[in-house]
Design a protein around this motif. Structure first.
Motif, mmCIF file in Angstrom:
data_model
loop_
_atom_site.group_PDB
_atom_site.id
_atom_site.type_symbol
_atom_site.label_atom_id
_atom_site.label_comp_id
_atom_site.label_asym_id
_atom_site.label_seq_id
_atom_site.Cartn_x
_atom_site.Cartn_y
_atom_site.Cartn_z
ATOM 1 N N TRP A 56 47.983 24.140 87.048
ATOM 2 C CA TRP A 56 46.547 23.617 88.266
ATOM 3 C C TRP A 56 45.723 25.284 86.803
ATOM 4 C CZ3 TRP A 56 43.691 21.149 91.733
ATOM 5 C CH2 TRP A 56 42.909 22.125 92.278
ATOM 6 N N ASP A 57 44.252 24.334 86.900
ATOM 7 C CA ASP A 57 43.572 25.586 85.525
ATOM 8 C C ASP A 57 42.849 26.453 87.555
ATOM 9 O OD1 ASP A 57 41.435 26.639 84.237
ATOM 10 O OD2 ASP A 57 41.870 25.296 83.119
ATOM 11 N N ASP A 58 42.324 27.849 87.418
ATOM 12 C CA ASP A 58 41.948 27.586 88.120
ATOM 13 C C ASP A 58 40.586 28.081 87.824
ATOM 14 O OD1 ASP A 58 43.726 28.136 90.284
ATOM 15 O OD2 ASP A 58 44.403 30.113 89.666
ATOM 16 N N ASP A 59 39.992 28.468 86.750
ATOM 17 C CA ASP A 59 38.844 28.548 86.231
ATOM 18 C C ASP A 59 38.254 27.171 86.693
ATOM 19 O OD1 ASP A 59 39.148 30.924 85.622
ATOM 20 O OD2 ASP A 59 39.793 30.075 83.273
ATOM 21 N N ILE A 60 38.683 25.477 86.587
ATOM 22 C CA ILE A 60 37.495 24.890 86.561
ATOM 23 C C ILE A 60 38.346 24.117 87.365
ATOM 24 C CG2 ILE A 60 37.043 23.850 84.298
ATOM 25 C CD1 ILE A 60 39.455 22.103 83.852
ATOM 26 N N GLU A 61 38.938 24.484 88.336
ATOM 27 C CA GLU A 61 40.259 24.036 89.531
ATOM 28 C C GLU A 61 40.724 22.820 89.647
ATOM 29 O OE1 GLU A 61 37.263 24.909 93.644
ATOM 30 O OE2 GLU A 61 37.434 26.822 93.380
ATOM 31 N N GLN A 62 40.962 22.088 88.584
ATOM 32 C CA GLN A 62 42.316 20.299 88.230
ATOM 33 C C GLN A 62 43.427 20.972 87.894
ATOM 34 O OE1 GLN A 62 39.451 18.265 86.026
ATOM 35 N NE2 GLN A 62 37.548 18.473 87.045
ATOM 36 N N PHE A 63 43.722 20.018 87.994
ATOM 37 C CA PHE A 63 45.092 19.992 87.211
ATOM 38 C C PHE A 63 44.567 19.276 85.763
ATOM 39 C CE2 PHE A 63 45.761 18.831 91.409
ATOM 40 C CZ PHE A 63 47.115 19.559 91.599
ATOM 41 N N ALA A 64 45.522 19.912 84.633
ATOM 42 C CA ALA A 64 45.211 19.462 83.435
ATOM 43 C C ALA A 64 46.820 19.461 82.634
ATOM 44 C CB ALA A 64 44.114 20.611 82.727
ATOM 45 N N TRP A 65 46.872 18.412 81.505
ATOM 46 C CA TRP A 65 48.385 19.125 81.086
ATOM 47 C C TRP A 65 47.843 20.249 80.204
ATOM 48 C CZ3 TRP A 65 50.694 14.864 82.002
ATOM 49 C CH2 TRP A 65 50.755 13.293 82.816
ATOM 50 N N ARG A 66 49.409 20.008 80.257
ATOM 51 C CA ARG A 66 49.586 21.333 78.920
ATOM 52 C C ARG A 66 51.105 20.704 77.540
ATOM 53 N NH1 ARG A 66 45.470 23.297 80.304
ATOM 54 N NH2 ARG A 66 45.411 25.256 82.340
ATOM 55 N N SER A 67 51.302 19.662 78.100
ATOM 56 C CA SER A 67 52.230 18.721 76.679
ATOM 57 C C SER A 67 52.289 17.756 77.209
ATOM 58 C CB SER A 67 53.487 19.701 76.637
ATOM 59 O OG SER A 67 54.329 19.654 77.748
ATOM 60 N N GLY A 68 52.579 16.820 76.422
ATOM 61 C CA GLY A 68 52.093 15.594 77.242
ATOM 62 C C GLY A 68 51.560 14.244 77.195
ATOM 63 N N GLY A 69 49.945 14.934 77.232
ATOM 64 C CA GLY A 69 49.053 14.187 77.741
ATOM 65 C C GLY A 69 47.968 15.335 77.050
ATOM 66 N N SER A 70 46.636 15.333 77.297
ATOM 67 C CA SER A 70 45.733 15.930 76.631
ATOM 68 C C SER A 70 44.531 15.971 78.059
ATOM 69 C CB SER A 70 44.847 15.617 75.265
ATOM 70 O OG SER A 70 44.301 14.204 75.181
ATOM 71 N N GLY A 71 43.712 17.488 77.678
ATOM 72 C CA GLY A 71 42.700 16.692 78.770
ATOM 73 C C GLY A 71 42.901 17.313 80.250
ATOM 74 N N GLN A 72 41.712 16.822 81.510
ATOM 75 C CA GLN A 72 41.790 17.406 82.879
ATOM 76 C C GLN A 72 42.612 16.004 83.072
ATOM 77 O OE1 GLN A 72 38.755 17.862 81.620
ATOM 78 N NE2 GLN A 72 39.361 20.167 81.110
#
Length: 118
Positions: free
Chosen positions: A76-92
């Motif tokens: 969970w990216d607090d800055d943009i308030e979205q889930f984001a891939w850390r590995s296995g995918g790319s982007g939000q």
């Protein structure tokens, strides 16, 4: 023929009355608020129970998921308030928990919906 004793009848009425008082109090209980990753974990369990998901611990801030050899980590990216891939995918992934669960399952090759568990 069995006839209930008066004491048993009165005791039963008292139990029903006190249970009613207890049950009425449930409406007043506070709702449990979870963070984004525990909510995503719960949504994955509902939407795609065949996907293995490690319950997020508060420390790492990552949800580890896998399905048939495919693995990914989601944060969970607090800055943009979205889930984001850390590995296995790319982007939000987005901020909606249910849609994020479906997208993660799809990215891993897992089906979602009622047929997913069978």
């Amino acid at each position: 023929m069995l006839v209930p004793r008066l004491g048993a009848v009165l005791c039963g009425a008292a139990v029903k009355e006190s249970m009613g008082e207890l049950m009425g109090g449930l409406d007043e209980l506070p709702k449990v608020r979870r963070g984004p990753l525990p909510s995503l974990y719960a949504a994955l369990r509902r939407k795609a129970p065949q996907v293995a998901a490690a319950r997020p611990d508060g420390g790492g801030g990552l949800l580890h998921v896998s399905y048939r050899g495919q693995e990914a980590r989601v944060a969970w990216d607090d800055d943009i308030e979205q889930f984001a891939w850390r590995s296995g995918g790319s982007g939000q992934i987005g901020s909606d928990v249910e849609k994020a669960a479906e997208l993660i399952a799809w990215a891993l090759g897992a089906r979602t919906g009622p047929a997913a568990s069978g």
